[in-house]
Design a protein around this motif. Structure first.
Motif, PDB file in Angstrom:
ATOM      1  N   ASN A   1       0.832  -1.201   0.000  1.00 56.49           N
ATOM      2  CA  ASN A   1       0.000   0.000   0.000  1.00 56.49           C
ATOM      3  C   ASN A   1       0.868   1.253   0.000  1.00 56.49           C
ATOM      4  O   ASN A   1       2.018   1.228   0.445  1.00 56.49           O
ATOM      5  CB  ASN A   1      -0.920   0.008   1.226  1.00 56.49           C
ATOM      6  CG  ASN A   1      -1.988  -1.052   1.110  1.00 56.49           C
ATOM      7  OD1 ASN A   1      -2.660  -1.161   0.094  1.00 56.49           O
ATOM      8  ND2 ASN A   1      -2.138  -1.854   2.153  1.00 56.49           N
ATOM      9  N   LEU A   2       0.300   2.359  -0.489  1.00 60.64           N
ATOM     10  CA  LEU A   2       1.046   3.616  -0.569  1.00 60.64           C
ATOM     11  C   LEU A   2       1.511   4.092   0.803  1.00 60.64           C
ATOM     12  O   LEU A   2       2.608   4.635   0.937  1.00 60.64           O
ATOM     13  CB  LEU A   2       0.177   4.706  -1.214  1.00 60.64           C
ATOM     14  CG  LEU A   2       0.038   4.646  -2.730  1.00 60.64           C
ATOM     15  CD1 LEU A   2      -0.783   5.819  -3.216  1.00 60.64           C
ATOM     16  CD2 LEU A   2       1.393   4.649  -3.416  1.00 60.64           C
TER      17      LEU A   2
ATOM     18  N   LEU B   1      -1.071  -0.663  -4.317  1.00 60.59           N
ATOM     19  CA  LEU B   1      -2.452  -0.227  -4.154  1.00 60.59           C
ATOM     20  C   LEU B   1      -2.491   1.138  -3.473  1.00 60.59           C
ATOM     21  O   LEU B   1      -1.527   1.553  -2.842  1.00 60.59           O
ATOM     22  CB  LEU B   1      -3.245  -1.250  -3.337  1.00 60.59           C
ATOM     23  CG  LEU B   1      -3.356  -2.650  -3.940  1.00 60.59           C
ATOM     24  CD1 LEU B   1      -4.174  -3.551  -3.034  1.00 60.59           C
ATOM     25  CD2 LEU B   1      -3.985  -2.606  -5.319  1.00 60.59           C
ATOM     26  N   ALA B   2      -3.629   1.815  -3.591  1.00 59.32           N
ATOM     27  CA  ALA B   2      -3.722   3.223  -3.192  1.00 59.32           C
ATOM     28  C   ALA B   2      -4.184   3.450  -1.761  1.00 59.32           C
ATOM     29  O   ALA B   2      -4.539   4.563  -1.413  1.00 59.32           O
ATOM     30  CB  ALA B   2      -4.658   3.953  -4.149  1.00 59.32           C
TER      31      ALA B   2
ATOM     32  N   ALA C   1      -4.962   2.150 -10.684  1.00 60.28           N
ATOM     33  CA  ALA C   1      -5.063   3.453 -11.344  1.00 60.28           C
ATOM     34  C   ALA C   1      -4.967   4.589 -10.327  1.00 60.28           C
ATOM     35  O   ALA C   1      -4.288   5.595 -10.554  1.00 60.28           O
ATOM     36  CB  ALA C   1      -6.371   3.537 -12.118  1.00 60.28           C
ATOM     37  N   THR C   2      -5.610   4.416  -9.182  1.00 59.44           N
ATOM     38  CA  THR C   2      -5.593   5.453  -8.148  1.00 59.44           C
ATOM     39  C   THR C   2      -4.197   5.608  -7.559  1.00 59.44           C
ATOM     40  O   THR C   2      -3.751   6.728  -7.298  1.00 59.44           O
ATOM     41  CB  THR C   2      -6.580   5.092  -7.017  1.00 59.44           C
ATOM     42  OG1 THR C   2      -7.769   4.563  -7.584  1.00 59.44           O
ATOM     43  CG2 THR C   2      -6.928   6.287  -6.180  1.00 59.44           C
TER      44      THR C   2
ATOM     45  N   ILE D   1       0.803   8.780  -6.821  1.00 57.95           N
ATOM     46  CA  ILE D   1       2.270   8.861  -6.879  1.00 57.95           C
ATOM     47  C   ILE D   1       2.702  10.026  -7.767  1.00 57.95           C
ATOM     48  O   ILE D   1       3.574  10.818  -7.404  1.00 57.95           O
ATOM     49  CB  ILE D   1       2.882   7.531  -7.384  1.00 57.95           C
ATOM     50  CG1 ILE D   1       2.649   6.424  -6.358  1.00 57.95           C
ATOM     51  CG2 ILE D   1       4.371   7.681  -7.648  1.00 57.95           C
ATOM     52  CD1 ILE D   1       2.966   5.029  -6.851  1.00 57.95           C
ATOM     53  N   THR D   2       2.071  10.146  -8.932  1.00 59.52           N
ATOM     54  CA  THR D   2       2.445  11.224  -9.857  1.00 59.52           C
ATOM     55  C   THR D   2       2.011  12.596  -9.341  1.00 59.52           C
ATOM     56  O   THR D   2       2.683  13.590  -9.600  1.00 59.52           O
ATOM     57  CB  THR D   2       1.849  10.977 -11.256  1.00 59.52           C
ATOM     58  OG1 THR D   2       0.444  10.750 -11.123  1.00 59.52           O
ATOM     59  CG2 THR D   2       2.492   9.783 -11.923  1.00 59.52           C
TER      60      THR D   2
END
Length: 146
Positions: A78-79, A112-113, A130-131, A136-137
């Motif tokens: 996870n992020l 995962l987000a 996608a999330t 991240i960007t």
């Protein structure tokens, strides 16, 4: 005190049940198997799932679904877990394994987000949601698929 004189405490060990050794033992004659019947005979065991001739449960219930042979199992990161790394660092498989985020890389790593990312990182993984890619960007990091 010698090792050969040691004995277990009183009541700590029981004698095993010696069946079929005469009526005086209390376990003679039928040897605790009861009178007649399949389970009293030698080799008399009932196989697992046998219900006495009735259609067994595993045959009454319908077959359902299948297991895909080519299914890929990804290790999930996870992020919020990526905040451990320093700003601007490159986060790849080796870095994740060293930090203890991933133990086994099965068929790859998926990011995962869940949670928030506060640092700009270069993240290298096999898959991204996608999330997670957007988060991240948006922080100023870069995403690289291996």
């Amino acid at each position: 005190m010698e090792l050969n004189s040691l004995k277990p405490a009183a009541g700590a060990s029981k004698n095993r049940k010696r069946i079929g050794r005469g009526t005086g033992s209390g376990h003679g004659k039928t040897a605790t198997k009861g009178h007649k019947g399949q389970k009293a005979r030698s080799g008399g065991s009932i196989k697992a799932g046998f219900e006495g001739g009735q259609m067994p449960m595993h045959r009454r219930l319908p077959k359902r679904g299948f297991t895909p042979l080519a299914k890929k199992i990804y290790s999930v990161v996870n992020l919020s877990q990526l905040d451990v790394f320093e700003t601007g660092s490159c986060v790849d498989i080796e870095a994740m394994q060293k930090s203890g985020l991933v133990k086994n890389v099965c068929d790859g790593i998926k990011i995962l987000a869940t949670g928030e990312l506060t640092k700009a990182l270069t993240v290298k993984a096999h898959k991204f949601s996608a999330t997670a890619r957007n988060k991240i960007t948006s922080v100023g990091g870069t995403v690289e698929e291996i």
